[in-house]
Design an enzyme around this catalytic site. Structure first.
Site, PDB file in Angstrom:
ATOM      1  N   HIS A  79      -1.020  -2.751  -7.179  1.00 35.63           N
ATOM      2  CA  HIS A  79      -1.794  -2.375  -5.981  1.00 35.63           C
ATOM      3  C   HIS A  79      -3.305  -2.474  -6.216  1.00 35.63           C
ATOM      4  O   HIS A  79      -3.901  -1.604  -6.846  1.00 35.63           O
ATOM      5  CB  HIS A  79      -1.396  -0.953  -5.554  1.00 35.63           C
ATOM      6  CG  HIS A  79      -2.020  -0.515  -4.280  1.00 35.63           C
ATOM      7  ND1 HIS A  79      -2.311   0.800  -4.008  1.00 35.63           N
ATOM      8  CD2 HIS A  79      -2.417  -1.208  -3.189  1.00 35.63           C
ATOM      9  CE1 HIS A  79      -2.861   0.877  -2.817  1.00 35.63           C
ATOM     10  NE2 HIS A  79      -2.940  -0.317  -2.295  1.00 35.63           N
ATOM     11  N   SER A  99       0.818  -1.212   0.000  1.00 33.89           N
ATOM     12  CA  SER A  99       0.000   0.000   0.000  1.00 33.89           C
ATOM     13  C   SER A  99       0.848   1.257   0.000  1.00 33.89           C
ATOM     14  O   SER A  99       0.318   2.347  -0.186  1.00 33.89           O
ATOM     15  CB  SER A  99      -0.832   0.051   1.280  1.00 33.89           C
ATOM     16  OG  SER A  99      -1.728  -0.989   1.335  1.00 33.89           O
ATOM     17  N   GLU A 105      -3.642   0.106  -9.144  1.00 37.19           N
ATOM     18  CA  GLU A 105      -2.531   1.042  -9.352  1.00 37.19           C
ATOM     19  C   GLU A 105      -1.308   0.256  -9.825  1.00 37.19           C
ATOM     20  O   GLU A 105      -0.973  -0.782  -9.230  1.00 37.19           O
ATOM     21  CB  GLU A 105      -2.167   1.750  -8.038  1.00 37.19           C
ATOM     22  CG  GLU A 105      -2.912   3.043  -7.786  1.00 37.19           C
ATOM     23  CD  GLU A 105      -2.442   3.748  -6.518  1.00 37.19           C
ATOM     24  OE1 GLU A 105      -1.962   4.884  -6.623  1.00 37.19           O
ATOM     25  OE2 GLU A 105      -2.560   3.174  -5.432  1.00 37.19           O
ATOM     26  N   ASN A 108      -3.566   6.019  -1.566  1.00 38.58           N
ATOM     27  CA  ASN A 108      -3.324   6.120  -0.118  1.00 38.58           C
ATOM     28  C   ASN A 108      -2.671   7.437   0.292  1.00 38.58           C
ATOM     29  O   ASN A 108      -2.777   7.845   1.447  1.00 38.58           O
ATOM     30  CB  ASN A 108      -2.492   4.936   0.371  1.00 38.58           C
ATOM     31  CG  ASN A 108      -3.337   3.678   0.423  1.00 38.58           C
ATOM     32  OD1 ASN A 108      -4.517   3.735   0.751  1.00 38.58           O
ATOM     33  ND2 ASN A 108      -2.740   2.550   0.079  1.00 38.58           N
TER      34      ASN A 108
END
Ligand SMILES: CC(=O)CC(=O)SCCNC(=O)CCNC(=O)[C@H](O)C(C)(C)COP(=O)(O)OP(=O)(O)OC[C@H]1O[C@@H](n2cnc3c(N)ncnc32)[C@H](O)[C@@H]1OP(=O)(O)O
Ligand SMILES: NC(=O)C1=CN([C@@H]2O[C@H](COP(=O)(O)OP(=O)(O)OC[C@H]3O[C@@H](n4cnc5c(N)ncnc54)[C@H](OP(=O)(O)O)[C@@H]3O)[C@@H](O)[C@H]2O)C=CC1
Length: 291
Positions: free
Chosen positions: A140, A119, A152, A190
């Site tokens: 991701h 992450s 991602e 994130n």
């Protein structure tokens, strides 16, 4: 390069979701964990989630049966040596991930693409500890994997174009959408989402609102599908804290300071849904706020 066999390391909530979507898209999946209990729970969760898709007529019973048949589990990391693509989805700790790669690499085919579902951790740094930085990428997925559309893709400084294009094609085969992010702490989703969750914990810590009022405010006032504290419990408070620490250390800015209350919950082992307690207590019929 043709990708048919996929290895997934870590059978937690992300690992089981990743195994689910790859098997449904026709890939053979080998799911690995250090605990047989986690592997058994992951297979039960995958069956439950596929079943839900069958009952909602999103997939057929035959597609579910085929997907289940394509997933094998193993506690032996060496068996992943046969795969064409590896997705590491173990606990969000750099030492854990490095140790996994060190143990796996001697068994891996030279052409196998190695990825991490991290992450937040630097892809360039993880890649530099392996024998194949050019074939290493951040891959991701979002939680819950069977539902969320985005993946991602994060290239490390050495990642080659062939590897990137191979993963773009895999994301297409999964029926998901890829977004490219540069390799800076916590990438895109994130970098934006986690400071909001951390700010919600500060809002609680400073007594501006209760767990319920903070979540209701963001659901009804900003149209978020889940309140930020409910979402933090869903992601896992250990993972949220690990991401905030990467942002804080990696960008050296006090605006990313993890809220001491978040740290306290993690120290208590109240990690959210996965331990049945976090900002809510999930042990009863309906979740009850813990503050
Ligand atoms: C931390 C990181 O590194 C990155 C991240 O992942 S950040 C987290 C990103 N995720 C989010 O922000 C999720 C926010 N929450 C949501 O979008 C929604 O609350 C939700 C999709 C999880 C549930 O939606 P809902 O409307 O409350 O529930 P519900 O109507 O029961 O479910 C909607 C769909 O999700 C499915 N679903 C719900 N929970 C699920 C789960 N845990 N696993 C798999 N599928 C699930 C349901 O089966 C249903 O599927 P269909 O639409 O195909 O019928
Ligand atoms: N939670 C989220 O919303 C998201 C998380 N991620 C990332 O995905 C990764 C996994 O997160 P998540 O699934 O939530 O975490 P979980 O805690 O649910 O699962 C992690 C799993 O990895 C296992 N594990 C730990 N060490 C090893 C090892 N050496 N070899 C194999 N398996 C191991 C754990 O086993 P045990 O329980 O026995 O320790 C556990 O089953 C993290 O990098 C996280 O940042 C990415 C997107 C979203």
């Amino acid at each position: 390069m043709v990708i048919e066999k996929v290895g997934v390391i870590g059978a937690g909530q992300m690992g089981n979701g990743i195994a689910h979507v790859f098997a449904l898209a026709g890939f053979d999946v080998l799911l690995n964990d250090i605990s047989q209990d986690s592997l058994d729970k992951a297979m039960a969760t995958i069956s439950h989630n596929l079943d839900r898709q069958v009952s909602r007529e999103k997939i057929t019973q035959a597609a579910m049966d085929d997907a289940i048949a394509r997933i094998k589990t193993t506690m032996n990391l060496e068996e992943l040596g046969k795969t064409d693509l590896v997705i590491e989805a173990a606990t969000e700790r750099e030492d854990v991930k490095n140790a996994i790669f060190e143990k796996l690499l001697p068994h891996l085919k030279p052409e196998t693409i190695l990825t991490s579902n991290t992450s937040s951790i630097s892809i360039t740094r993880l890649a530099s500890r392996t024998d194949r930085p050019e074939k290493f990428m951040g891959f991701h997925f979002m939680n819950p994997v069977p539902i969320m559309q985005l993946v991602e893709l994060i290239r490390g400084i050495a990642t080659d174009e062939e590897t990137y294009l191979a993963l773009v094609a895999v994301v297409e085969k999964l029926g998901k959408t890829a977004a490219s992010a540069e390799d800076f702490p916590a990438f895109i989703v994130n970098r934006i989402l986690m400071p909001m969750i951390n700010e919600a914990v500060y809002t609680l810590y400073e007594g501006v609102g209760s767990v319920r009022s903070i979540d209701e405010s963001m659901k009804l006032g900003a149209n978020h599908p889940m309140g930020p504290l409910e979402l933090a419990d869903f992601i896992g408070l250990d993972t949220c804290l690990a991401i905030m620490n990467v942002l804080h250390e990696g960008l050296a800015d006090t605006k990313y300071r993890p809220c001491p209350l978040l740290t306290k919950y993690v120290e208590a082992g109240w990690l959210g849904r996965k331990t049945d307690r976090g900002f809510y207590d999930y042990r009863g019929e309906t979740p009850v706020p813990t503050r």
